[in-house]
Design a protein around this motif. Structure first.
Motif, PDB file in Angstrom:
ATOM      1  N   VAL A 163       6.785   8.702   1.843  1.00  0.00           N
ATOM      2  CA  VAL A 163       6.607   8.460   3.289  1.00  0.00           C
ATOM      3  C   VAL A 163       5.404   9.248   3.817  1.00  0.00           C
ATOM      4  CG1 VAL A 163       7.673   8.678   5.560  1.00  0.00           C
ATOM      5  CG2 VAL A 163       9.079   8.122   3.604  1.00  0.00           C
ATOM      6  N   VAL A 164       5.355  10.529   3.440  1.00  0.00           N
ATOM      7  CA  VAL A 164       4.282  11.391   3.962  1.00  0.00           C
ATOM      8  C   VAL A 164       2.922  10.940   3.443  1.00  0.00           C
ATOM      9  CG1 VAL A 164       3.368  13.755   3.966  1.00  0.00           C
ATOM     10  CG2 VAL A 164       5.803  13.368   4.287  1.00  0.00           C
ATOM     11  N   ARG A 165       2.835  10.646   2.150  1.00  0.00           N
ATOM     12  CA  ARG A 165       1.550  10.241   1.572  1.00  0.00           C
ATOM     13  C   ARG A 165       1.120   8.872   2.096  1.00  0.00           C
ATOM     14  NH1 ARG A 165       2.732  10.517  -4.492  1.00  0.00           N
ATOM     15  NH2 ARG A 165       0.525  10.400  -4.913  1.00  0.00           N
ATOM     16  N   GLY A 166       2.075   7.960   2.206  1.00  0.00           N
ATOM     17  CA  GLY A 166       1.759   6.634   2.727  1.00  0.00           C
ATOM     18  C   GLY A 166       1.242   6.731   4.153  1.00  0.00           C
ATOM     19  N   PHE A 167       1.881   7.567   4.929  1.00  0.00           N
ATOM     20  CA  PHE A 167       1.480   7.777   6.323  1.00  0.00           C
ATOM     21  C   PHE A 167       0.045   8.322   6.377  1.00  0.00           C
ATOM     22  CE2 PHE A 167       1.326  10.858   9.905  1.00  0.00           C
ATOM     23  CZ  PHE A 167       1.504   9.986  10.960  1.00  0.00           C
TER      24      PHE A 167
ATOM     25  N   SER B 248       0.816  -1.227   0.000  1.00  0.00           N
ATOM     26  CA  SER B 248       0.000   0.000   0.000  1.00  0.00           C
ATOM     27  C   SER B 248       0.843   1.268   0.000  1.00  0.00           C
ATOM     28  CB  SER B 248      -0.936  -0.005   1.204  1.00  0.00           C
ATOM     29  OG  SER B 248      -0.191   0.051   2.393  1.00  0.00           O
ATOM     30  N   LYS B 249       2.155   1.113  -0.152  1.00  0.00           N
ATOM     31  CA  LYS B 249       3.010   2.317  -0.159  1.00  0.00           C
ATOM     32  C   LYS B 249       2.883   3.058  -1.497  1.00  0.00           C
ATOM     33  CE  LYS B 249       7.158   2.646   1.532  1.00  0.00           C
ATOM     34  NZ  LYS B 249       8.564   2.405   1.921  1.00  0.00           N
TER      35      LYS B 249
ATOM     36  N   GLU C  28      -8.544 -11.598   3.301  1.00  0.00           N
ATOM     37  CA  GLU C  28      -7.573 -11.261   4.359  1.00  0.00           C
ATOM     38  C   GLU C  28      -7.204  -9.788   4.303  1.00  0.00           C
ATOM     39  OE1 GLU C  28      -5.060 -15.366   5.144  1.00  0.00           O
ATOM     40  OE2 GLU C  28      -4.677 -14.240   3.304  1.00  0.00           O
ATOM     41  N   ARG C  29      -7.058  -9.305   3.070  1.00  0.00           N
ATOM     42  CA  ARG C  29      -6.693  -7.885   2.915  1.00  0.00           C
ATOM     43  C   ARG C  29      -7.813  -6.998   3.483  1.00  0.00           C
ATOM     44  NH1 ARG C  29      -7.758  -4.088  -1.095  1.00  0.00           N
ATOM     45  NH2 ARG C  29      -8.572  -5.645  -2.511  1.00  0.00           N
ATOM     46  N   LEU C  30      -9.064  -7.321   3.108  1.00  0.00           N
ATOM     47  CA  LEU C  30     -10.199  -6.521   3.603  1.00  0.00           C
ATOM     48  C   LEU C  30     -10.310  -6.617   5.116  1.00  0.00           C
ATOM     49  CD1 LEU C  30     -12.840  -7.229   0.828  1.00  0.00           C
ATOM     50  CD2 LEU C  30     -11.783  -5.037   1.366  1.00  0.00           C
ATOM     51  N   SER C  31     -10.083  -7.813   5.622  1.00  0.00           N
ATOM     52  CA  SER C  31     -10.171  -8.033   7.069  1.00  0.00           C
ATOM     53  C   SER C  31      -9.106  -7.197   7.796  1.00  0.00           C
ATOM     54  CB  SER C  31      -9.985  -9.526   7.332  1.00  0.00           C
ATOM     55  OG  SER C  31      -9.868  -9.763   8.682  1.00  0.00           O
ATOM     56  N   MET C  32      -7.879  -7.181   7.233  1.00  0.00           N
ATOM     57  CA  MET C  32      -6.802  -6.400   7.848  1.00  0.00           C
ATOM     58  C   MET C  32      -7.111  -4.905   7.765  1.00  0.00           C
ATOM     59  SD  MET C  32      -3.868  -4.534   7.856  1.00  0.00           S
ATOM     60  CE  MET C  32      -3.086  -4.340   6.283  1.00  0.00           C
ATOM     61  N   GLU C  33      -7.613  -4.458   6.601  1.00  0.00           N
ATOM     62  CA  GLU C  33      -7.927  -3.035   6.446  1.00  0.00           C
ATOM     63  C   GLU C  33      -9.041  -2.618   7.399  1.00  0.00           C
ATOM     64  OE1 GLU C  33      -6.048  -1.096   4.962  1.00  0.00           O
ATOM     65  OE2 GLU C  33      -4.959  -2.370   3.562  1.00  0.00           O
ATOM     66  N   LYS C  34     -10.009  -3.515   7.602  1.00  0.00           N
ATOM     67  CA  LYS C  34     -11.109  -3.187   8.520  1.00  0.00           C
ATOM     68  C   LYS C  34     -10.582  -3.090   9.957  1.00  0.00           C
ATOM     69  CE  LYS C  34     -15.729  -4.483  10.009  1.00  0.00           C
ATOM     70  NZ  LYS C  34     -15.395  -3.892  11.294  1.00  0.00           N
ATOM     71  N   ALA C  35      -9.714  -4.042  10.295  1.00  0.00           N
ATOM     72  CA  ALA C  35      -9.125  -4.010  11.646  1.00  0.00           C
ATOM     73  C   ALA C  35      -8.309  -2.731  11.824  1.00  0.00           C
ATOM     74  CB  ALA C  35      -8.236  -5.238  11.847  1.00  0.00           C
TER      75      ALA C  35
ATOM     76  N   LEU D 283      -6.459  -0.782  -3.937  1.00  0.00           N
ATOM     77  CA  LEU D 283      -5.219  -1.369  -3.412  1.00  0.00           C
ATOM     78  C   LEU D 283      -4.956  -2.715  -4.083  1.00  0.00           C
ATOM     79  CD1 LEU D 283      -5.421  -0.876   0.457  1.00  0.00           C
ATOM     80  CD2 LEU D 283      -3.864   0.224  -1.126  1.00  0.00           C
ATOM     81  N   SER D 284      -3.707  -2.963  -4.383  1.00  0.00           N
ATOM     82  CA  SER D 284      -3.398  -4.266  -4.966  1.00  0.00           C
ATOM     83  C   SER D 284      -3.173  -5.272  -3.834  1.00  0.00           C
ATOM     84  CB  SER D 284      -2.154  -4.155  -5.840  1.00  0.00           C
ATOM     85  OG  SER D 284      -1.076  -3.740  -5.049  1.00  0.00           O
ATOM     86  N   THR D 285      -3.555  -6.499  -4.093  1.00  0.00           N
ATOM     87  CA  THR D 285      -3.361  -7.540  -3.083  1.00  0.00           C
ATOM     88  C   THR D 285      -2.054  -8.270  -3.381  1.00  0.00           C
ATOM     89  OG1 THR D 285      -5.740  -7.809  -3.028  1.00  0.00           O
ATOM     90  CG2 THR D 285      -4.443  -9.537  -1.984  1.00  0.00           C
ATOM     91  N   PRO D 286      -1.130  -8.303  -2.422  1.00  0.00           N
ATOM     92  CA  PRO D 286       0.152  -8.978  -2.702  1.00  0.00           C
ATOM     93  C   PRO D 286      -0.020 -10.486  -2.818  1.00  0.00           C
ATOM     94  CG  PRO D 286       0.090  -8.110  -0.457  1.00  0.00           C
ATOM     95  CD  PRO D 286      -1.188  -7.691  -1.105  1.00  0.00           C
ATOM     96  N   GLU D 287       0.931 -11.102  -3.461  1.00  0.00           N
ATOM     97  CA  GLU D 287       0.897 -12.554  -3.648  1.00  0.00           C
ATOM     98  C   GLU D 287       0.927 -13.254  -2.293  1.00  0.00           C
ATOM     99  OE1 GLU D 287       3.621 -15.418  -6.202  1.00  0.00           O
ATOM    100  OE2 GLU D 287       3.344 -13.452  -7.152  1.00  0.00           O
TER     101      GLU D 287
END
Lengths: 95, 175
Positions: free
Chosen positions: B30-34, A14-15, B113-120, B103-107
């Protein structure tokens, strides 16, 4: 993949990209606008001050009262010198 | 900060927009990701705030006394701007989930799992999200997170421990 590895992978994915010219140009445009506004304000301030001084001088010449200008001109000169000192000290501290 | 970045900072402080542009290029990710992680409400909002951060930083460049701490100083500004944004957008506190689609889902990670993590992540308080983002995304030390966010070291440690636990749980790790 362990949950720990998945977590690392999700954060890495997500970076934002390391280089984004569109974003950089947008920031520099906004800075250029700010700089232009600052310069305009600075110039406008000087135009107003100089206009006031010239109006006072012309009025004194017209009315034949040059001597009455001495206190006003002294005050303006003192303000100018103070502003110059403050500005110079600010620049020196910044550097 | 690399020696070259320290030189750019000195040039930017002397009034060079080109040098500041280089600093923006070096630190925008860094700033945008943050901010994306903290604000969530779509990337456009986070990028708007990020532009504000860089303009605000440019206006305050003369206050930077320790060039090597420029990155922490920048994230500190981003953090305060993010808090202002969150306060002034209370009605939008329910985070828009549309941005997740981009967002792209990594391999090796499923979409669920991605949605679950983002929701958490979205359910965590903003200061915990801030600590987690700097630690997991950027690999910052506890001390650096503490310095840039202005949060006590002990609180940073507990935020990281609690936040990681929640995210790992969302990814299926038994508690």
């Amino acid at each position: 993949m362990t949950p720990e590895q998945k977590l690392q992978a999700l954060f890495a994915a997500s970076k934002p990209p390391a280089q984004d010219y569109g974003f950089e140009i947008a920031v520099l445009e906004r800075i250029a606008k700010h700089r232009a506004i600052d310069r305009f304000t600075y110039l406008a301030m000087w135009v107003v001050v100089m206009g006031g001084v010239m109006a006072a001088v012309f009025w004194a010449i017209e009315a034949g009262r040059m001597a009455s200008l001495v206190p006003i001109m002294s005050a303006i000169a003192a303000c100018g010198v103070s502003a110059l000192v403050v500005w110079t000290m600010g620049r020196a501290r910044a550097l | 900060m690399t020696p070259q970045e320290i030189r750019w900072l000195a040039e930017a402080q002397a009034g060079s927009d080109m040098a500041y542009g280089r600093l923006v290029a070096a630190h925008q990710s860094v700033v945008r990701g943050f901010l994306r992680r903290i604000l969530g409400n779509g990337w456009a909002d986070a990028d708007d705030v990020a532009q504000d951060v860089f303009v605000h930083a440019w206006q305050g460049l003369h206050t930077v006394r320790q060039p090597e701490r420029f990155r922490s100083w920048l994230i500190g500004i981003a953090w305060r701007r993010a808090q202002d944004y969150i306060r002034s957008n209370q009605r939008r506190a329910r985070r828009d989930q549309d941005w997740l689609q981009s967002l792209s889902t990594p391999e090796g990670v499923s979409a669920e799992e991605r949605l679950s993590m983002e929701k958490a992540m979205a359910d965590l308080p903003a200061d915990v999200r801030a600590c987690l983002t700097l630690s997991l995304s950027e690999g910052w030390s506890h001390a650096e997170i503490c310095a840039s966010l202005g949060i006590p070291l002990g609180t940073v440690k507990s935020h990281l421990s609690r936040g990681r636990e929640r995210l790992l749980k969302a990814l299926g790790e038994p508690s």
